[in-house]
Motif scaffolding. Sequence first.
Motif, PDB file in Angstrom:
ATOM      1  N   LYS A  89     -19.133  -6.911  -2.539  1.00 42.26           N
ATOM      2  CA  LYS A  89     -19.096  -6.268  -1.214  1.00 42.26           C
ATOM      3  C   LYS A  89     -18.244  -7.024  -0.194  1.00 42.26           C
ATOM      4  CE  LYS A  89     -23.244  -3.643  -1.772  1.00 42.26           C
ATOM      5  NZ  LYS A  89     -24.087  -2.747  -1.047  1.00 42.26           N
ATOM      6  N   VAL A  90     -17.318  -7.856  -0.708  1.00 41.26           N
ATOM      7  CA  VAL A  90     -16.357  -8.571   0.141  1.00 41.26           C
ATOM      8  C   VAL A  90     -14.960  -8.148  -0.296  1.00 41.26           C
ATOM      9  CG1 VAL A  90     -15.446 -10.816   0.837  1.00 41.26           C
ATOM     10  CG2 VAL A  90     -17.909 -10.537   0.432  1.00 41.26           C
ATOM     11  N   ALA A  91     -14.171  -7.665   0.659  1.00 42.85           N
ATOM     12  CA  ALA A  91     -12.823  -7.181   0.350  1.00 42.85           C
ATOM     13  C   ALA A  91     -11.770  -8.108   0.934  1.00 42.85           C
ATOM     14  CB  ALA A  91     -12.627  -5.775   0.905  1.00 42.85           C
ATOM     15  N   THR A  92     -10.648  -8.195   0.230  1.00 42.05           N
ATOM     16  CA  THR A  92      -9.482  -8.920   0.718  1.00 42.05           C
ATOM     17  C   THR A  92      -8.436  -7.897   1.142  1.00 42.05           C
ATOM     18  OG1 THR A  92      -9.943 -10.736  -0.806  1.00 42.05           O
ATOM     19  CG2 THR A  92      -7.723 -10.629   0.142  1.00 42.05           C
ATOM     20  N   LEU A  93      -8.007  -7.995   2.383  1.00 43.45           N
ATOM     21  CA  LEU A  93      -7.080  -7.048   2.988  1.00 43.45           C
ATOM     22  C   LEU A  93      -5.658  -7.592   2.956  1.00 43.45           C
ATOM     23  CD1 LEU A  93      -6.768  -4.476   4.867  1.00 43.45           C
ATOM     24  CD2 LEU A  93      -7.027  -6.073   6.763  1.00 43.45           C
ATOM     25  N   GLY A  94      -4.697  -6.702   2.674  1.00 38.73           N
ATOM     26  CA  GLY A  94      -3.292  -7.081   2.729  1.00 38.73           C
ATOM     27  C   GLY A  94      -2.468  -5.936   3.280  1.00 38.73           C
ATOM     28  N   TYR A  95      -1.235  -6.236   3.716  1.00 37.07           N
ATOM     29  CA  TYR A  95      -0.364  -5.191   4.246  1.00 37.07           C
ATOM     30  C   TYR A  95       1.087  -5.630   4.290  1.00 37.07           C
ATOM     31  CZ  TYR A  95      -2.076  -7.796   8.374  1.00 37.07           C
ATOM     32  OH  TYR A  95      -2.486  -8.770   9.246  1.00 37.07           O
ATOM     33  N   CYS A  96       1.956  -4.619   4.290  1.00 37.68           N
ATOM     34  CA  CYS A  96       3.408  -4.829   4.336  1.00 37.68           C
ATOM     35  C   CYS A  96       4.024  -3.593   4.992  1.00 37.68           C
ATOM     36  CB  CYS A  96       3.940  -5.008   2.913  1.00 37.68           C
ATOM     37  SG  CYS A  96       5.702  -5.365   2.829  1.00 37.68           S
ATOM     38  N   LEU A  97       5.008  -3.790   5.864  1.00 33.64           N
ATOM     39  CA  LEU A  97       5.570  -2.680   6.622  1.00 33.64           C
ATOM     40  C   LEU A  97       7.089  -2.785   6.720  1.00 33.64           C
ATOM     41  CD1 LEU A  97       4.523  -0.230   8.359  1.00 33.64           C
ATOM     42  CD2 LEU A  97       4.679  -1.755  10.332  1.00 33.64           C
ATOM     43  N   THR A  98       7.749  -1.629   6.687  1.00 36.99           N
ATOM     44  CA  THR A  98       9.195  -1.537   6.879  1.00 36.99           C
ATOM     45  C   THR A  98       9.568  -2.108   8.248  1.00 36.99           C
ATOM     46  OG1 THR A  98       9.212   0.480   5.570  1.00 36.99           O
ATOM     47  CG2 THR A  98      11.113   0.113   6.960  1.00 36.99           C
ATOM     48  N   PRO A  99      10.590  -2.970   8.331  1.00 40.53           N
ATOM     49  CA  PRO A  99      10.963  -3.591   9.606  1.00 40.53           C
ATOM     50  C   PRO A  99      11.247  -2.614  10.754  1.00 40.53           C
ATOM     51  CG  PRO A  99      12.118  -4.669   7.813  1.00 40.53           C
ATOM     52  CD  PRO A  99      11.398  -3.488   7.225  1.00 40.53           C
ATOM     53  N   ASP A 100      11.768  -1.436  10.469  1.00 35.55           N
ATOM     54  CA  ASP A 100      12.046  -0.460  11.535  1.00 35.55           C
ATOM     55  C   ASP A 100      10.784  -0.053  12.288  1.00 35.55           C
ATOM     56  OD1 ASP A 100      14.700  -0.513  10.779  1.00 35.55           O
ATOM     57  OD2 ASP A 100      14.636   1.419   9.742  1.00 35.55           O
ATOM     58  N   TYR A 101       9.621  -0.326  11.715  1.00 30.51           N
ATOM     59  CA  TYR A 101       8.354   0.086  12.322  1.00 30.51           C
ATOM     60  C   TYR A 101       7.534  -1.108  12.832  1.00 30.51           C
ATOM     61  CZ  TYR A 101       9.619   4.594  10.474  1.00 30.51           C
ATOM     62  OH  TYR A 101      10.297   5.765  10.209  1.00 30.51           O
ATOM     63  N   TRP A 102       8.128  -2.306  12.793  1.00 31.21           N
ATOM     64  CA  TRP A 102       7.458  -3.493  13.314  1.00 31.21           C
ATOM     65  C   TRP A 102       7.328  -3.391  14.841  1.00 31.21           C
ATOM     66  CZ3 TRP A 102      10.311  -8.162  10.554  1.00 31.21           C
ATOM     67  CH2 TRP A 102       9.983  -8.166   9.197  1.00 31.21           C
ATOM     68  N   ASN A 103       6.345  -4.068  15.379  1.00 30.70           N
ATOM     69  CA  ASN A 103       6.143  -4.197  16.832  1.00 30.70           C
ATOM     70  C   ASN A 103       5.903  -2.867  17.541  1.00 30.70           C
ATOM     71  OD1 ASN A 103       6.565  -7.064  16.738  1.00 30.70           O
ATOM     72  ND2 ASN A 103       8.750  -6.629  16.534  1.00 30.70           N
ATOM     73  N   LYS A 104       5.286  -1.926  16.854  1.00 30.18           N
ATOM     74  CA  LYS A 104       4.972  -0.623  17.447  1.00 30.18           C
ATOM     75  C   LYS A 104       3.467  -0.321  17.396  1.00 30.18           C
ATOM     76  CE  LYS A 104       9.445   1.341  15.981  1.00 30.18           C
ATOM     77  NZ  LYS A 104      10.191   0.987  17.129  1.00 30.18           N
ATOM     78  N   GLY A 105       2.685  -1.300  16.934  1.00 30.90           N
ATOM     79  CA  GLY A 105       1.239  -1.112  16.850  1.00 30.90           C
ATOM     80  C   GLY A 105       0.786  -0.309  15.642  1.00 30.90           C
ATOM     81  N   ILE A 106       1.715   0.016  14.755  1.00 30.88           N
ATOM     82  CA  ILE A 106       1.367   0.853  13.600  1.00 30.88           C
ATOM     83  C   ILE A 106       0.435   0.128  12.639  1.00 30.88           C
ATOM     84  CG2 ILE A 106       2.314   1.977  11.525  1.00 30.88           C
ATOM     85  CD1 ILE A 106       4.755   2.716  13.336  1.00 30.88           C
TER      86      ILE A 106
END
Length: 181
Positions: A89-106
Amino acid sequence: MLPILVTKRCILKEVCLENAKDMYEYAKEEKVVRYMTFPKHESLENTKNLIESFFIERYKQGISYDYGIIYKENNKFIGTSGFCRIENKVATLGYCLTPDYWNKGIMTEVVTRLIKFGFDDLKLEKIEAQFYDGNIKSGNVMKKCGMKYLGSEEREIKLQGKMVMGKIHRCEITKEDYYKG
């Protein structure tokens, strides 16, 4: 099959081979993989193989809650986020985003939705995440989503597909803290 999740600007759903071209677009960039465990993708074929062996195979085994992020406005696949591991019941979270969408709160929007899904639907007790030294933006996403900073440690870490010594910062949010919030 993963349930589809929706945010104000994004749709979260299973990663599929149709996403390979968009994933390759960002995963071949050094600035994207700088703080990731995987090396930059060398070819579109490399990306397709990863989607099949990592995402699709883990979906079949029922061991993955890794989502593709589709930006509603243009229906473009812009990244991934999810729980790469769930144990006790413990999860490890990860993420990766396209640079064109950085710094937009997405990514904050996406991670907030995933945390809600984790506690409300998966009945998790805790969600953990970590970021490598220098990746302040990733740490900021965790903070904005209500995660608490636990501390840092110098240890061997996987970075761009290689084991190296580095500093890692750990954060978490518990079920109690989430529902208090």
